[in-house]
Design an enzyme around this catalytic site. Structure first.
Site, mmCIF file in Angstrom:
data_model
loop_
_atom_site.group_PDB
_atom_site.id
_atom_site.type_symbol
_atom_site.label_atom_id
_atom_site.label_comp_id
_atom_site.label_asym_id
_atom_site.label_seq_id
_atom_site.Cartn_x
_atom_site.Cartn_y
_atom_site.Cartn_z
ATOM 1 N N ASN A 1 0.822 -1.204 0.000
ATOM 2 C CA ASN A 1 0.000 0.000 0.000
ATOM 3 C C ASN A 1 0.863 1.265 0.000
ATOM 4 O O ASN A 1 1.026 1.913 -1.029
ATOM 5 C CB ASN A 1 -0.940 -0.035 1.205
ATOM 6 N N ASP A 2 1.442 1.591 1.146
ATOM 7 C CA ASP A 2 2.180 2.849 1.233
ATOM 8 C C ASP A 2 3.363 2.900 0.267
ATOM 9 O O ASP A 2 3.693 3.966 -0.244
ATOM 10 C CB ASP A 2 2.666 3.059 2.676
#
Lengths: 99, 465
Positions: free
Chosen positions: B391-392
């Site tokens: 994600n990040d």
């Protein structure tokens, strides 16, 4: 005041840090996990100090503390080297056969 | 050569083997040999120590080695590769514990012998206890977070910074007094207690996504603790090995911090990933657009026209134990003439190198695991980027949105690929609690579900297309 052995040990410390930085900087990110577990095993060198304490018979408290330290440090040494070996065996496989 | 000289010489041989062993870790071809060299070095150091004249009683030594060897051996052979971060966290902690215990034993035997330490030794005792104690409990907390025995999100409470500051002051004072009176058992016990408490309080406010930094740092501490113990015992083997490990952990810590574009202080004290209500509310209202859910069958259509695919694994792949399924999918794609590579972000997963180990376990050739700087220029020419539980590390806000908390973090530029598939359990933001504009881009297709299940379905769909 620092005594001669302390200065010698400090000299060793500083030089070893430089060697460490040089050597470790060349380890690729691919192998960072085995590097950590392998260096864990190396820091299990405390087992040397633990053996010295557990094996002396002057002081029972020191012996038992030493015994506990031997246990922890041996877990580090044996666990660290074995698990690193397991991981590195996976990296060693001939990649050509899979490509 | 006297026996003392022989022992010292053995320690030197051991240290040389450690250094050569670590040097061999610079290539996957020589790494296993390197590890074995280091193990031989350790064996030499241990055998040499057993020959020291002061070592007379072998009962407890043998018992300790048997117990520790069994625990370490069985764990090392049984542990799953996905659980490796926990294993390393525990090993770090045990290293710290051993240092505290050895320092305690040394103090106890000096009390019995009436041998007051001078020079650098009192300071070294203090350092052993402090670093070792913090390493022990800090690692146990990291272990609990990774094993999900406690929640991974940062734990915060009122006046946290003040309590920590107060505790730090108390610890400094205890260090000072123990340094002045190193054989005072009460002061010794007090510092042990403070160090253990400090280790807990320092790690609980750190979020799960920052664990790579914490583990690397604790790795360094376990080495520095061994090094300090080396000064206590005036033992060169401990000083050399400890500083090698200390240096190694510090380098990894720096690499991890750089990969998140954050300072070490920010990681340790920033409580990153704590739910910031105002930021969350502000972020969601803005025109994010809608994320569109697709099925593996939709994806198979796209894959049938693709020539190149880059897989981006993240923590989600580890949680779902999806690495073998991923390998099977990439085999199918390769059979269809598609070029498949893997993009590895330095902080993907929960420890340095986490993704590489999992994919190596699944027999993905390591030539296919490409580092961020090398693979980023390839995304614009890539047909499909398949994001698997990351994600990040793929958040374009890090490049585009100056108000984003992760702005400036180097990320994998997956959004520049023709098509992006994101396999994710739900729309929940990642550990950092930051919305990801990638999910709302026109070329992004979301496939919701457990990474392993989706990848298996995807593989079937591609095969049957």
């Amino acid at each position: 005041m620092l005594e001669a052995p302390a200065v010698a040990a400090l000299t060793i410390l500083i030089l070893a840090l430089f060697v460490g930085v040089e050597v470790i900087s060349k380890v690729p990110p691919l192998l960072h996990t085995p590097l950590m577990s392998g260096s864990n095993a190396i820091s299990g060198i405390t087992v040397v100090g633990a053996i010295l304490a557990a094996g002396s018979e002057h002081d029972a408290v020191a012996q038992w503390l030493g015994f506990a330290a031997v246990v922890f440090a041996t877990v580090n040494v044996v666990g660290g080297f074995l698990v690193t070996n397991r991981m590195l065996a996976m990296f060693k496989k001939n990649p050509k056969s899979d490509a | 050569m006297s026996s003392t000289d022989l022992i010292q010489f053995s320690y030197l041989v051991a240290a040389v083997l450690f250094i050569l062993g670590l040097r061999n870790l610079s290539s996957p071809k020589t790494a296993a040999l390197g590890n074995q060299m280091a193990a031989v070095g350790m064996l030499i150091a241990i055998v040499a120590t057993l020959m020291v004249q002061g070592v007379v009683d072998y009962t407890l030594i043998v018992a300790g080695i048997v117990v520790g060897g069994l625990i370490g051996g069985v764990t090392a052979l049984r542990i799953k590769m996905t659980d490796m971060p926990q294993m390393v966290a525990l090993l770090n902690g045990f290293g710290g514990a051993a240092s505290v215990l050895v320092a305690g034993a040394e103090v106890s035997s000096r009390i019995t012998a009436g041998d007051v330490p001078t020079g650098i030794i009192p300071g070294a005792i203090v350092a052993s206890v402090l670093i070792g104690g913090v390493t022990l409990t800090g690692s146990l907390i990291a272990f609990a977070k990774l094993q999900e025995l406690m929640r991974g999100a940062p734990i915060q409470y009122p006046a946290q910074q003040y309590i920590n500051a107060l505790l730090a002051l108390g610890t400094v004072a205890a260090c000072f007094f123990l340094g002045m009176a190193p054989l005072d058992p009460q002061l010794f016990g007090l510092l042990v207690g403070l160090a253990l408490l400090l280790g807990i309080l320092l790690v609980i406010p750190i979020g799960g996504a920052d664990m790579p930094v914490v583990i690397a740092l604790l790795n360094s501490y376990s080495g520095l603790a061994a090094c300090a113990t080396g000064f206590v015992l005036d033992n060169s083997a401990l000083v050399i090995s400890g500083s090698l490990v200390g240096a190694s952990g510090l380098i990894l810590t720096k690499i991890m911090c750089d990969a998140m574009n954050r300072s070490l202080a920010n990681v340790l004290f920033g409580a990153f990933g704590a739910v910031d209500a105002s930021a969350a509310a502000g972020g969601e209202g803005v025109d994010q657009g809608t994320a569109t859910a697709y099925t593996p069958i939709d994806a198979a259509v796209i894959f049938s026209n693709a020539r190149s695919v880059i897989v981006v694994p993240g923590y989600g792949m580890a949680v779902a134990q999806a690495q073998h399924a991923v390998r099977e999918l990439t085999d199918t794609l390769a059979d269809n003439g598609i070029e498949v590579n893997f993009a590895i972000h330095p902080v993907a997963g929960r420890m340095p190198g986490h993704m590489n180990v999992l994919l190596a376990e699944a027999d993905v050739p390591y030539e296919r695991l490409v580092e961020m700087d090398e693979i980023n220029p390839q995304f614009p020419e890539t047909d499909v980027a398949l994001v698997l539980g990351a994600n990040d590390v793929v958040n374009p806000a890090a490049r585009e949105d100056e108000s984003s908390p992760i702005y400036g973090m180097p990320v994998l530029e997956v959004d520049r690929a023709q098509h992006v598939f994101v396999i994710k359990r739900s729309m929940n933001p990642g550990f950092a609690g930051i919305q990801n504009p990638l999910f709302f881009k026109d070329n992004t297709m979301m496939i919701f579900g457990d990474a392993k299940k989706v990848v298996i379905e995807l593989n079937d769909a591609v095969k049957n297309y």
